[in-house]
Motif scaffolding. Structure first.
Motif, PDB file in Angstrom:
ATOM      1  N   HIS A 133       0.839  -1.203   0.000  1.00  0.00           N
ATOM      2  CA  HIS A 133       0.000   0.000   0.000  1.00  0.00           C
ATOM      3  C   HIS A 133       0.872   1.250   0.000  1.00  0.00           C
ATOM      4  CE1 HIS A 133      -2.498   3.118   2.084  1.00  0.00           C
ATOM      5  NE2 HIS A 133      -3.385   2.700   1.197  1.00  0.00           N
ATOM      6  N   GLU A 134       1.881   1.240   0.817  1.00  0.00           N
ATOM      7  CA  GLU A 134       2.800   2.376   0.891  1.00  0.00           C
ATOM      8  C   GLU A 134       3.536   2.593  -0.430  1.00  0.00           C
ATOM      9  OE1 GLU A 134       6.949   3.531   3.255  1.00  0.00           O
ATOM     10  OE2 GLU A 134       5.616   1.971   4.043  1.00  0.00           O
ATOM     11  N   ASP A 135       3.797   1.514  -1.171  1.00  0.00           N
ATOM     12  CA  ASP A 135       4.607   1.584  -2.383  1.00  0.00           C
ATOM     13  C   ASP A 135       3.805   1.916  -3.641  1.00  0.00           C
ATOM     14  OD1 ASP A 135       6.890   1.048  -0.970  1.00  0.00           O
ATOM     15  OD2 ASP A 135       6.917  -1.096  -1.431  1.00  0.00           O
ATOM     16  N   ILE A 136       2.516   2.181  -3.519  1.00  0.00           N
ATOM     17  CA  ILE A 136       1.727   2.559  -4.705  1.00  0.00           C
ATOM     18  C   ILE A 136       2.251   3.883  -5.248  1.00  0.00           C
ATOM     19  CG2 ILE A 136      -0.549   3.215  -5.562  1.00  0.00           C
ATOM     20  CD1 ILE A 136      -1.787   1.377  -3.468  1.00  0.00           C
ATOM     21  N   LYS A 137       2.741   3.846  -6.469  1.00  0.00           N
ATOM     22  CA  LYS A 137       3.303   5.049  -7.081  1.00  0.00           C
ATOM     23  C   LYS A 137       2.748   5.308  -8.481  1.00  0.00           C
ATOM     24  CE  LYS A 137       6.482   6.012  -3.861  1.00  0.00           C
ATOM     25  NZ  LYS A 137       6.179   4.923  -2.915  1.00  0.00           N
ATOM     26  N   SER A 138       2.215   4.282  -9.128  1.00  0.00           N
ATOM     27  CA  SER A 138       1.802   4.396 -10.520  1.00  0.00           C
ATOM     28  C   SER A 138       0.392   3.854 -10.713  1.00  0.00           C
ATOM     29  CB  SER A 138       2.766   3.620 -11.415  1.00  0.00           C
ATOM     30  OG  SER A 138       2.639   2.218 -11.173  1.00  0.00           O
ATOM     31  N   LYS A 139      -0.133   4.068 -11.920  1.00  0.00           N
ATOM     32  CA  LYS A 139      -1.434   3.516 -12.275  1.00  0.00           C
ATOM     33  C   LYS A 139      -1.437   1.995 -12.135  1.00  0.00           C
ATOM     34  CE  LYS A 139      -4.405   2.911 -16.341  1.00  0.00           C
ATOM     35  NZ  LYS A 139      -4.696   3.408 -17.702  1.00  0.00           N
ATOM     36  N   HIS A 140      -0.404   1.339 -12.639  1.00  0.00           N
ATOM     37  CA  HIS A 140      -0.351  -0.125 -12.574  1.00  0.00           C
ATOM     38  C   HIS A 140      -0.251  -0.614 -11.128  1.00  0.00           C
ATOM     39  CE1 HIS A 140       0.972  -0.785 -17.030  1.00  0.00           C
ATOM     40  NE2 HIS A 140      -0.232  -0.288 -16.912  1.00  0.00           N
ATOM     41  N   ASP A 141       0.449   0.119 -10.287  1.00  0.00           N
ATOM     42  CA  ASP A 141       0.488  -0.234  -8.860  1.00  0.00           C
ATOM     43  C   ASP A 141      -0.911  -0.181  -8.260  1.00  0.00           C
ATOM     44  OD1 ASP A 141       3.255  -0.450  -9.007  1.00  0.00           O
ATOM     45  OD2 ASP A 141       3.618   1.544  -8.174  1.00  0.00           O
ATOM     46  N   ALA A 142      -1.655   0.871  -8.608  1.00  0.00           N
ATOM     47  CA  ALA A 142      -3.012   1.038  -8.071  1.00  0.00           C
ATOM     48  C   ALA A 142      -3.923  -0.089  -8.532  1.00  0.00           C
ATOM     49  CB  ALA A 142      -3.578   2.394  -8.501  1.00  0.00           C
ATOM     50  N   ILE A 143      -3.827  -0.440  -9.818  1.00  0.00           N
ATOM     51  CA  ILE A 143      -4.647  -1.523 -10.359  1.00  0.00           C
ATOM     52  C   ILE A 143      -4.326  -2.838  -9.655  1.00  0.00           C
ATOM     53  CG2 ILE A 143      -5.015  -2.962 -12.407  1.00  0.00           C
ATOM     54  CD1 ILE A 143      -4.690  -0.414 -14.097  1.00  0.00           C
ATOM     55  N   MET A 144      -3.043  -3.131  -9.491  1.00  0.00           N
ATOM     56  CA  MET A 144      -2.639  -4.400  -8.894  1.00  0.00           C
ATOM     57  C   MET A 144      -3.007  -4.473  -7.411  1.00  0.00           C
ATOM     58  SD  MET A 144      -1.453  -6.391 -11.195  1.00  0.00           S
ATOM     59  CE  MET A 144      -0.684  -7.659 -10.188  1.00  0.00           C
ATOM     60  N   PHE A 145      -2.879  -3.375  -6.679  1.00  0.00           N
ATOM     61  CA  PHE A 145      -3.228  -3.414  -5.261  1.00  0.00           C
ATOM     62  C   PHE A 145      -4.729  -3.637  -5.098  1.00  0.00           C
ATOM     63  CE2 PHE A 145      -4.119  -1.673  -1.039  1.00  0.00           C
ATOM     64  CZ  PHE A 145      -3.155  -2.334  -0.287  1.00  0.00           C
ATOM     65  N   SER A 146      -5.541  -2.965  -5.916  1.00  0.00           N
ATOM     66  CA  SER A 146      -6.992  -3.171  -5.853  1.00  0.00           C
ATOM     67  C   SER A 146      -7.347  -4.608  -6.203  1.00  0.00           C
ATOM     68  CB  SER A 146      -7.697  -2.211  -6.828  1.00  0.00           C
ATOM     69  OG  SER A 146      -7.378  -0.882  -6.539  1.00  0.00           O
ATOM     70  N   TRP A 147      -6.660  -5.137  -7.218  1.00  0.00           N
ATOM     71  CA  TRP A 147      -6.887  -6.535  -7.624  1.00  0.00           C
ATOM     72  C   TRP A 147      -6.586  -7.481  -6.464  1.00  0.00           C
ATOM     73  CZ3 TRP A 147      -2.534  -9.941  -8.101  1.00  0.00           C
ATOM     74  CH2 TRP A 147      -2.843 -11.215  -8.578  1.00  0.00           C
ATOM     75  N   LYS A 148      -5.486  -7.268  -5.772  1.00  0.00           N
ATOM     76  CA  LYS A 148      -5.125  -8.153  -4.666  1.00  0.00           C
ATOM     77  C   LYS A 148      -6.127  -8.037  -3.521  1.00  0.00           C
ATOM     78  CE  LYS A 148      -1.422  -9.374  -1.422  1.00  0.00           C
ATOM     79  NZ  LYS A 148       0.001  -9.221  -1.044  1.00  0.00           N
ATOM     80  N   ILE A 149      -6.497  -6.820  -3.165  1.00  0.00           N
ATOM     81  CA  ILE A 149      -7.470  -6.623  -2.086  1.00  0.00           C
ATOM     82  C   ILE A 149      -8.781  -7.326  -2.417  1.00  0.00           C
ATOM     83  CG2 ILE A 149      -8.935  -4.898  -0.960  1.00  0.00           C
ATOM     84  CD1 ILE A 149      -6.203  -4.853   0.199  1.00  0.00           C
ATOM     85  N   HIS A 150      -9.245  -7.176  -3.661  1.00  0.00           N
ATOM     86  CA  HIS A 150     -10.515  -7.791  -4.044  1.00  0.00           C
ATOM     87  C   HIS A 150     -10.424  -9.316  -3.985  1.00  0.00           C
ATOM     88  CE1 HIS A 150     -14.284  -6.937  -6.688  1.00  0.00           C
ATOM     89  NE2 HIS A 150     -14.518  -7.883  -5.804  1.00  0.00           N
TER      90      HIS A 150
END
Length: 632
Positions: free
Chosen positions: A277-294
């Motif tokens: 979560h802390e390392d979200i820096k880019s669009k792809h980071d945001a997409i992947m973190f949301s994917w993992k949470i879901h």
């Protein structure tokens, strides 16, 4: 003078935005005033939880999230809870895509409204802020709409934060006690269920203007989260990144469903997850973190047998539930991590696999060319309107210009594409007025207004698609354009070189087609790509019959499938709103536009013959035929 002109220009611009912005839809009601009987609109042809959200669907989801969070806030709020709700409201200004986001951002930056957001201290304050924001957006895009609740009789101009002086606006501190109570009561009736956020499987509940239940809120939040992630710029600003990251903290502290929030609080503090979560820096980071949470939420439901039929997303990549079970005794070692590894392992994705996940998430939640587009791809009139009592068979065909199996499908059906469609079903001869259309499938890395198109089989395919859609545009009568498509498809490897031959063979004006391709072709293709993406189509050829039945490829019993749909789901125009008004509109005497063309001025590109043909050609890199949605 100049000020009045600026306001007039803004009004014209906002009137156009109103056609493509769904943020105001939740305030629309039927003839029952403030009663909670309004609807969000007609039922979509497909379940909108399984395809990219339109402006209307995203707007509905956004208001569901904001208002539901507000009405379930604690009566007395601590500093953290206040901050989380403020962040949630302000996130729309940074994250909401398209022109709608620009409007919301301008409203949120109004000096008076900013102070009102900063002054939130309790649940009622939060409810009133969400109420004012909703009415302000409605006033911006629908200046004549009556603000909610109607019984108050407040003029729309009182919420026009974009064009009216602050002194004329509704200011929350000036609301008297009686008015404030009336607003709070109306919002509570609309957004808070008397028995709380439990699941009630009411018929068509998602389509009704009723207080959300747990499932409806969950779907709305996932829609807001995933859609804002896929529309982020590739290099988001610090403000956008922080706004996005704040959504997860808001779930931890103030998510209205106590069961959901309780589960989230069990896994969210995980050390690996917090670092990601802390390392979200880019669009792809945001997409992947949301994917993992879901997937973590889905894995928990599967593990508890609440959702036994669900799988990890994407389904065809066959992730294990154990990779997303948090908390668990060995979660730190066993969980799927978001870092990129040189090779794929059970707990780490390589670069290519990560991109495949991102592509699938984007195709699920993002419309090619963006959310601000018509999402309508009708051809001009092909046939006279159906006779009274005559059934209508709606057939949509989704193709790529140089897809070999699309060509084979066109060869099989071309002769049957006539205004009067006939077939035999269970020994009975049936006839219907055919409403046929062809849509192209491809990528648009720009916007609908400024496209950056990418055809899957290369630049020559894109040239061919421009010419074919121009044939659809100018030779729609009696589906003449289908003959041009069929002729071009006789050798897809040399598309578009066959265009002069095919135009001559079917008495079409090549100069007209080329001029159209040069001047209108890009918009026609962008419109078609956007529509196909919105309809969730990423396999070609795909047929959709009567807006309901998907047929992938061209099975040997295709005619029987079509006839069965004609017999069982076709209706007359008087019986249904299925008819789109597109290809069956009454054709005028001069459907074609006269164009002055001074010669053929387009470079045709030759492409080598394709390799081995597949039964279907995928738009994305994945191979999951039915591509499941990220489960709500």
């Amino acid at each position: 003078g100049n000020s009045a002109k600026m306001v007039a220009r803004r009004r014209m611009a906002l009137a156009m935005v109103a056609m493509v912005l769904g943020l105001a839809t939740a305030l629309e009601t039927e003839l029952c005033g403030d009663a909670i009987c309004g609807t969000y609109g007609v039922k979509p042809s497909f379940d909108d939880s399984n395809r990219p959200p339109s402006q209307q669907v995203l707007g509905r989801a956004t208001w569901t999230v904001f208002h539901t969070f507000a009405v379930y806030l604690p009566d007395t709020m601590g500093d953290v809870e206040v901050k989380m709700f403020q962040n949630l409201i302000n996130s729309a200004g940074s994250l909401y895509p398209g022109k709608g986001g620009e409007i919301v951002n301008e409203i949120l930056n109004n000096d008076v409204f900013k102070k009102e957001i900063q002054s939130i201290k309790n649940r009622e304050d939060g409810m009133l802020v969400a109420w004012k924001l909703h009415n302000a957006v409605t006033a911006a895009v629908k200046p004549d709409a009556v603000p909610f609740p109607e019984a108050l009789g407040i003029k729309p101009s009182m919420f026009d934060l974009l064009n009216k002086p602050d002194s004329n606006h509704v200011q929350l501190e000036n609301l008297n006690i009686a008015m404030k109570k009336q607003i709070i009561d109306a919002l509570t009736s609309r957004w808070k269920a008397t028995d709380g956020l439990i699941n009630k499987h009411w018929s068509q509940r998602d389509l009704l203007n009723l207080p959300p239940d747990r499932t409806m809120l969950g779907r709305a939040f996932w829609t807001y989260l995933h859609t804002t992630s896929v529309y982020l710029p590739h290099n988001p600003t610090t403000q956008q990144i922080e706004a996005f990251k704040s959504l997860f903290d808001a779930v931890y502290h103030i998510f209205p469903c106590p069961v959901c929030r309780g589960h989230f609080r069990l896994f969210y503090p995980d050390a690996v997850l917090q670092k990601e979560h802390e390392d979200i820096k880019s669009k792809h980071d945001a997409i992947m973190f949301s994917w993992k949470i879901h997937n973590i939420v889905t894995a928990d439901g599967i593990n508890r047998d609440e959702w036994p039929d669900r799988t990890m997303y994407p389904k065809d990549m066959h992730f294990n539930v154990s990779q997303f079970l948090i908390p668990s005794p060995h979660a730190e070692e066993d969980q799927m991590k978001l870092k990129i590894c040189p090779t794929k392992t059970e707990t780490c994705l390589d670069k290519d696999t990560r991109f495949e996940v991102i592509a699938d998430v984007e195709s699920r939640w993002k419309i090619e060319g963006g959310i601000d587009q018509p999402l309508k791809d009708d051809s001009p009139a092909a046939c006279d309107p159906p006779k009274e009592g005559q059934k209508v068979l709606k057939m949509e065909m989704y193709i790529m210009g140089k897809c070999p199996w699309c060509a084979k499908a066109m060869e099989k059906i071309a002769d049957s594409i006539k205004c009067d469609y006939t077939c035999s079903y269970q020994g009975q001869e049936l006839t219907a007025r055919l409403d046929f259309n062809v849509h192209m499938v491809g990528l648009n890395n720009g916007t609908w207004e400024q496209p950056w198109l990418k055809a899957i089989h290369g630049p020559s395919e894109l040239v061919g698609e421009r010419l074919e859609l121009c044939a659809r545009q100018h030779y729609a009568k009696n589906y003449e354009y289908v003959k041009f498509f069929h002729c071009m498809d006789e050798n897809v490897s040399v598309i578009p070189i066959r265009a002069p031959e095919c135009a001559k063979k079917h008495n079409m004006d090549l100069d007209l087609l080329v001029s159209c391709a040069n001047m209108e072709g890009e918009t026609l293709v962008a419109t078609s790509y956007g529509y196909a993406s919105w309809m969730g189509i990423d396999i070609t050829p795909t047929f959709v019959l009567n807006g309901k039945k998907h047929v992938l490829g061209l099975p040997s019993n295709f005619s029987d499938i079509v006839c069965e749909q004609l017999a069982t789901t076709s209706t007359t125009l008087a019986e249904t709103s299925l008819y789109s008004g597109g290809s069956l509109r009454m054709a005028s005497g001069s459907e074609k536009r006269d164009l002055v063309v001074t010669g053929v001025a387009v470079g045709f590109i030759t492409m080598v013959v394709m390799g081995a043909a597949l039964v279907v050609m995928r738009l994305r890199t994945t191979k999951d035929v039915e591509r499941q949605a990220l489960l709500p």
